[in-house]
Write an enzyme that holds these catalytic residues in place. Sequence first.
Site, PDB file in Angstrom:
ATOM      1  N   LYS A 188       0.813  -1.220   0.000  1.00  0.00           N
ATOM      2  CA  LYS A 188       0.000   0.000   0.000  1.00  0.00           C
ATOM      3  C   LYS A 188       0.847   1.271   0.000  1.00  0.00           C
ATOM      4  CE  LYS A 188      -3.613  -2.340  -0.491  1.00  0.00           C
ATOM      5  NZ  LYS A 188      -3.299  -3.681  -0.151  1.00  0.00           N
TER       6      LYS A 188
ATOM      7  N   TYR B  47     -12.500 -15.375   1.818  1.00  0.00           N
ATOM      8  CA  TYR B  47     -11.534 -14.330   2.165  1.00  0.00           C
ATOM      9  C   TYR B  47     -11.080 -14.470   3.612  1.00  0.00           C
ATOM     10  CZ  TYR B  47      -9.612  -9.832   3.426  1.00  0.00           C
ATOM     11  OH  TYR B  47      -8.784  -8.857   3.921  1.00  0.00           O
TER      12      TYR B  47
ATOM     13  N   TYR C  37      -3.182 -12.807   2.071  1.00  0.00           N
ATOM     14  CA  TYR C  37      -2.851 -12.376   0.705  1.00  0.00           C
ATOM     15  C   TYR C  37      -1.614 -13.096   0.160  1.00  0.00           C
ATOM     16  CZ  TYR C  37      -6.044  -8.537   1.787  1.00  0.00           C
ATOM     17  OH  TYR C  37      -7.146  -7.797   2.137  1.00  0.00           O
TER      18      TYR C  37
HETATM   19  C1  LIG Z   1      -0.416  -7.946   2.077  1.00  0.00           C
HETATM   20  C2  LIG Z   1      -1.321  -7.693   0.936  1.00  0.00           C
HETATM   21  N1  LIG Z   1      -1.043  -8.272  -0.233  1.00  0.00           N
HETATM   22  C3  LIG Z   1      -1.830  -8.091  -1.314  1.00  0.00           C
HETATM   23  C4  LIG Z   1      -2.958  -7.322  -1.252  1.00  0.00           C
HETATM   24  C5  LIG Z   1      -3.779  -7.185  -2.468  1.00  0.00           C
HETATM   25  O1  LIG Z   1      -3.458  -6.037  -3.176  1.00  0.00           O
HETATM   26  P1  LIG Z   1      -4.593  -5.285  -3.968  1.00  0.00           P
HETATM   27  O2  LIG Z   1      -5.642  -4.939  -2.965  1.00  0.00           O
HETATM   28  O3  LIG Z   1      -3.929  -4.140  -4.589  1.00  0.00           O
HETATM   29  O4  LIG Z   1      -5.132  -6.252  -4.972  1.00  0.00           O
HETATM   30  C6  LIG Z   1      -3.288  -6.680  -0.064  1.00  0.00           C
HETATM   31  C7  LIG Z   1      -4.497  -5.847   0.027  1.00  0.00           C
HETATM   32  O5  LIG Z   1      -4.921  -5.405   1.049  1.00  0.00           O
HETATM   33  C8  LIG Z   1      -2.447  -6.876   1.070  1.00  0.00           C
HETATM   34  O6  LIG Z   1      -2.721  -6.300   2.247  1.00  0.00           O
END
Ligand SMILES: Cc1ncc(COP(=O)(O)O)c(C=O)c1O
Length: 332
Positions: A50, A264, A290
């Site tokens: 982010k 999720y 993630y």
């Molecule tokens: C650690 C992490 N990886 C990947 C993502 C996914 O990225 P994006 O939301 O840009 O698809 C997030 C989203 O919050 C995240 O916190």
Amino acid sequence: MNLAVFPRRGYVKDPTPIESCPAFSKALGGKVNIFIKRDDLLPGCAGGNKTRKLDFCMADALAKGADTIITCGAVQSNHCRLTLSWAVKEGLDCHLVLEERVKGSYKPEASGNNFLFKLMGVKSITVVPGGSNMMGEMEALAARLKEAGRTPYIIPGGASNPIGATGYVSCAQETLQQLFDMGLKVDHMVVPSGSAGTHAGIVVGMVGNNANIPVSGINVSRTKADQEALVRKLARETAQRVGMSGEFPDEAVTCFDGYVGPGYSLPTESMVEAVRLLAQTEGILLDPVYSGKAMAGLVDLVRSGYFAEGSNVLFLHTGGSPALYAYLDTFK
Ligand SMILES: Cc1ncc(COP(=O)(O)O)c(C=O)c1O
């Protein structure tokens, strides 16, 4: 694409490392060479993707005179943690709206990112049920703050709008320069795909630079069809913003939805295996929601022969390791 024309705060000063992972590659059979782009090491509290997006979003907020940031995410949101950390650094108030996507999952005393929200002095946390209209909730909060004399700025979930995704166009350009400097030919890139800004930005950067490196997104919540539609829409808008010539080619967006598991943020065996394996071969921490699920996808694609023998595959590590501490039971 000349990204220097877009205002940003300069949070990303140096390229994040690209590391070779020989022990991890060997543990997966040794036929594919895995490399990791360490965006988990970006600046901002505990690092993660982010920061690249907020670099541009915060510049927009400040240009509009904001003194207060509002954003949203899940109860263990890395995006909320990083938005709050950059707001603290900029001297801005920060309010969070948290979506309880799994009923009963918000625990005021939970560890992980939730602990960090409080440690960094979040101004308020509003918890709303899963499926709520998050933009509507944030707008209602903004209206109340305006009445109280504040100037709020809303950053959407994941900072995934064309302003934020520009940060990942920049990451693609940074990566291509690094690969050139390293003399490394990468055959494929694998990225986590959530609110879509990371995936969309990377694809726009790769396609816009004629890199010829296919990018696979590994979904963390949605079906393949829904996620591809989301990434394509944001990629088209981002491509237009950054001045990519020609139409954005929709076929450049590919997602895999086989590693989401029950939903999720809900743990899967393959996520636990991937997190353990990378920790025990390379000493690198993933997260359970993630990067852990995305790496589970990469592991499966390697084992099932998706990548040609001898391929160099680059995994984008988007961070998230503080969430591990909210999942201790999963790793017992
Ligand atoms: C650690 C992490 N990886 C990947 C993502 C996914 O990225 P994006 O939301 O840009 O698809 C997030 C989203 O919050 C995240 O916190």
